[in-house]
Design a protein around this motif. Sequence first.
Motif, PDB file in Angstrom:
ATOM      1  N   ILE A 316       8.751 -48.441 -14.209  1.00  0.00           N
ATOM      2  CA  ILE A 316       7.300 -48.588 -14.078  1.00  0.00           C
ATOM      3  C   ILE A 316       6.723 -47.717 -12.963  1.00  0.00           C
ATOM      4  O   ILE A 316       5.514 -47.719 -12.729  1.00  0.00           O
ATOM      5  N   ASN A 317       7.598 -46.954 -12.287  1.00  0.00           N
ATOM      6  CA  ASN A 317       7.155 -45.965 -11.293  1.00  0.00           C
ATOM      7  C   ASN A 317       7.814 -44.628 -11.614  1.00  0.00           C
ATOM      8  O   ASN A 317       8.633 -44.115 -10.848  1.00  0.00           O
ATOM      9  N   PRO A 318       7.490 -44.042 -12.768  1.00  0.00           N
ATOM     10  CA  PRO A 318       8.205 -42.848 -13.237  1.00  0.00           C
ATOM     11  C   PRO A 318       8.059 -41.635 -12.322  1.00  0.00           C
ATOM     12  O   PRO A 318       8.895 -40.735 -12.373  1.00  0.00           O
ATOM     13  N   ASN A 319       7.029 -41.598 -11.499  1.00  0.00           N
ATOM     14  CA  ASN A 319       6.823 -40.439 -10.628  1.00  0.00           C
ATOM     15  C   ASN A 319       7.469 -40.596  -9.255  1.00  0.00           C
ATOM     16  O   ASN A 319       7.370 -39.704  -8.418  1.00  0.00           O
ATOM     17  N   ALA A 320       8.102 -41.733  -9.026  1.00  0.00           N
ATOM     18  CA  ALA A 320       8.736 -41.980  -7.728  1.00  0.00           C
ATOM     19  C   ALA A 320      10.195 -41.537  -7.780  1.00  0.00           C
ATOM     20  O   ALA A 320      10.927 -41.886  -8.699  1.00  0.00           O
ATOM     21  N   GLU A 321      10.628 -40.754  -6.786  1.00  0.00           N
ATOM     22  CA  GLU A 321      12.023 -40.309  -6.715  1.00  0.00           C
ATOM     23  C   GLU A 321      12.847 -41.348  -5.966  1.00  0.00           C
ATOM     24  O   GLU A 321      12.426 -41.876  -4.932  1.00  0.00           O
ATOM     25  N   ALA A 322      14.032 -41.620  -6.450  1.00  0.00           N
ATOM     26  CA  ALA A 322      14.843 -42.732  -5.950  1.00  0.00           C
ATOM     27  C   ALA A 322      15.117 -42.660  -4.460  1.00  0.00           C
ATOM     28  O   ALA A 322      15.113 -43.667  -3.763  1.00  0.00           O
ATOM     29  N   THR A 323      15.386 -41.483  -3.930  1.00  0.00           N
ATOM     30  CA  THR A 323      15.732 -41.367  -2.506  1.00  0.00           C
ATOM     31  C   THR A 323      14.737 -40.509  -1.737  1.00  0.00           C
ATOM     32  O   THR A 323      15.009 -40.063  -0.630  1.00  0.00           O
ATOM     33  N   ARG A 324      13.554 -40.298  -2.296  1.00  0.00           N
ATOM     34  CA  ARG A 324      12.561 -39.440  -1.642  1.00  0.00           C
ATOM     35  C   ARG A 324      11.188 -40.093  -1.729  1.00  0.00           C
ATOM     36  O   ARG A 324      10.289 -39.622  -2.422  1.00  0.00           O
ATOM     37  N   LEU A 325      11.028 -41.180  -1.029  1.00  0.00           N
ATOM     38  CA  LEU A 325       9.763 -41.898  -1.000  1.00  0.00           C
ATOM     39  C   LEU A 325       8.983 -41.523   0.250  1.00  0.00           C
ATOM     40  O   LEU A 325       9.555 -41.102   1.252  1.00  0.00           O
ATOM     41  N   SER A 326       7.682 -41.709   0.218  1.00  0.00           N
ATOM     42  CA  SER A 326       6.823 -41.395   1.348  1.00  0.00           C
ATOM     43  C   SER A 326       6.373 -42.674   2.028  1.00  0.00           C
ATOM     44  O   SER A 326       6.113 -43.688   1.368  1.00  0.00           O
ATOM     45  N   LEU A 327       6.275 -42.622   3.342  1.00  0.00           N
ATOM     46  CA  LEU A 327       5.795 -43.785   4.080  1.00  0.00           C
ATOM     47  C   LEU A 327       4.394 -44.153   3.602  1.00  0.00           C
ATOM     48  O   LEU A 327       3.524 -43.282   3.469  1.00  0.00           O
ATOM     49  N   GLY A 328       4.172 -45.440   3.325  1.00  0.00           N
ATOM     50  CA  GLY A 328       2.870 -45.892   2.878  1.00  0.00           C
ATOM     51  C   GLY A 328       2.639 -45.751   1.385  1.00  0.00           C
ATOM     52  O   GLY A 328       1.599 -46.188   0.875  1.00  0.00           O
ATOM     53  N   GLN A 329       3.602 -45.152   0.685  1.00  0.00           N
ATOM     54  CA  GLN A 329       3.473 -44.993  -0.759  1.00  0.00           C
ATOM     55  C   GLN A 329       3.452 -46.359  -1.441  1.00  0.00           C
ATOM     56  O   GLN A 329       4.176 -47.263  -1.064  1.00  0.00           O
ATOM     57  N   SER A 330       2.599 -46.509  -2.445  1.00  0.00           N
ATOM     58  CA  SER A 330       2.486 -47.778  -3.170  1.00  0.00           C
ATOM     59  C   SER A 330       3.329 -47.737  -4.434  1.00  0.00           C
ATOM     60  O   SER A 330       3.272 -46.769  -5.196  1.00  0.00           O
ATOM     61  N   LEU A 331       4.110 -48.771  -4.629  1.00  0.00           N
ATOM     62  CA  LEU A 331       4.946 -48.889  -5.819  1.00  0.00           C
ATOM     63  C   LEU A 331       4.566 -50.153  -6.574  1.00  0.00           C
ATOM     64  O   LEU A 331       4.421 -51.224  -5.967  1.00  0.00           O
ATOM     65  N   ARG A 332       4.425 -50.031  -7.872  1.00  0.00           N
ATOM     66  CA  ARG A 332       4.180 -51.218  -8.678  1.00  0.00           C
ATOM     67  C   ARG A 332       5.494 -51.985  -8.822  1.00  0.00           C
ATOM     68  O   ARG A 332       6.566 -51.400  -8.978  1.00  0.00           O
ATOM     69  N   LEU A 333       5.416 -53.299  -8.796  1.00  0.00           N
ATOM     70  CA  LEU A 333       6.609 -54.133  -8.903  1.00  0.00           C
ATOM     71  C   LEU A 333       6.700 -54.737 -10.295  1.00  0.00           C
ATOM     72  O   LEU A 333       5.691 -55.196 -10.849  1.00  0.00           O
ATOM     73  N   PRO A 334       7.909 -54.742 -10.865  1.00  0.00           N
ATOM     74  CA  PRO A 334       8.092 -55.319 -12.190  1.00  0.00           C
ATOM     75  C   PRO A 334       8.248 -56.832 -12.128  1.00  0.00           C
ATOM     76  O   PRO A 334       8.513 -57.394 -11.063  1.00  0.00           O
ATOM     77  N   VAL A 335       8.122 -57.470 -13.266  1.00  0.00           N
ATOM     78  CA  VAL A 335       8.395 -58.896 -13.369  1.00  0.00           C
ATOM     79  C   VAL A 335       9.895 -59.126 -13.204  1.00  0.00           C
ATOM     80  O   VAL A 335      10.704 -58.365 -13.750  1.00  0.00           O
ATOM     81  N   LYS A 336      10.268 -60.140 -12.432  1.00  0.00           N
ATOM     82  CA  LYS A 336      11.686 -60.436 -12.253  1.00  0.00           C
ATOM     83  C   LYS A 336      12.278 -60.945 -13.560  1.00  0.00           C
ATOM     84  O   LYS A 336      11.651 -61.701 -14.276  1.00  0.00           O
ATOM     85  N   ARG A 337      13.508 -60.529 -13.838  1.00  0.00           N
ATOM     86  CA  ARG A 337      14.191 -61.018 -15.049  1.00  0.00           C
ATOM     87  C   ARG A 337      15.090 -62.166 -14.651  1.00  0.00           C
ATOM     88  O   ARG A 337      15.803 -62.074 -13.670  1.00  0.00           O
TER      89      ARG A 337
END
Length: 337
Positions: A316-337
């Motif tokens: 649900i965050n296709p543009n976010a790189e796994a090990t290259r995040l920016s401080l303050g970047q907002s990530l959408r959270l998925p529903v817990k399974r």
Amino acid sequence: MAVSCKGESGETTQPDSVLTPSGLFSRRAPKPPHASPLRMLVVGDSLSISLGEQMEHALAGAVGIDYTRDGTRSTGLTRPELLDWPARLRERVAGDPPDVVVIMIGANDVMPVEGPDGSRVFFDNPAWPEAYAAKARELVAICRAANPHVRVYWVGVPAMGEAELAKGAIQVNAALSSMCAATPGCRFIDTHAAFSDPAGRYSRHGRDGATGEHLTLRTADGVHMTEAGARLLGGVVLAGIAKREHLPPIAGVDELRAYARDVHPTPDQTAAAEPQAKPKKTKARPSGKVYTVKKGDTLRLIARRLGISADDLMEINPNAEATRLSLGQSLRLPVKR
């Protein structure tokens, strides 16, 4: 006779983000009148706890060895906000400097590291290995400042079950190995091969060639050690230390070294069958909640901390790189399974 053992009690069921104070204990016998004990310290992350326990058992009762261990879960050189390892190590070596220091830190370090100018050097940056090596070199320098004749043994990261961590471990080990090769008083102990099958792939299982027993070496997370795996790790490390330190014959040490000689990982049949399996695909659903990236975060670390699926978080965050995040970047959270 002088033997002391201090250390953390081991794995706990607390969340990875919670730092538990080290539980230290000691067993001391009267020192011989004309002998100085070999002072040995083992420090590091959660893998060092398993290692430290096995070394403690092996050295228990040995004449002339003063042994101490201090391991803390979920820590590393790239996570100073969780534990400042340089400050911690200065405290441990002050007053009674060790002669031998065994360091096992690196399993949690597949993430950005702070560069010399204070900037974040991302894991895929060509400058990352040297920036990380500088952090490791600082720990060796702290040991040498306390005792110029200290011998430091840096234990490498074993093979990892998760593909991303497995690839990262190779880069971490390369940086640590090069650092030790160029740093006086430091030796690198490679554990990667000891936990890889004959084809060089990670495997949870092994076989004891002496008894024919089939063993489970790693826990289900693909990172930590079972009792058998911890014994193998302890044997590999003691094999790299005993001869160089001219340790006297010690039954526990000889036993672990023999165990490490006889136990070999076997091809993981489950892993071999995975490429042929057709996993059921389910679509991740956003929960409507948002997470703000903090220093040192990666997608998988965030997922583990929040108890959500890392794959769902990535989906649900296709543009976010796994090990290259920016401080303050907002990530959408998925529903817990």
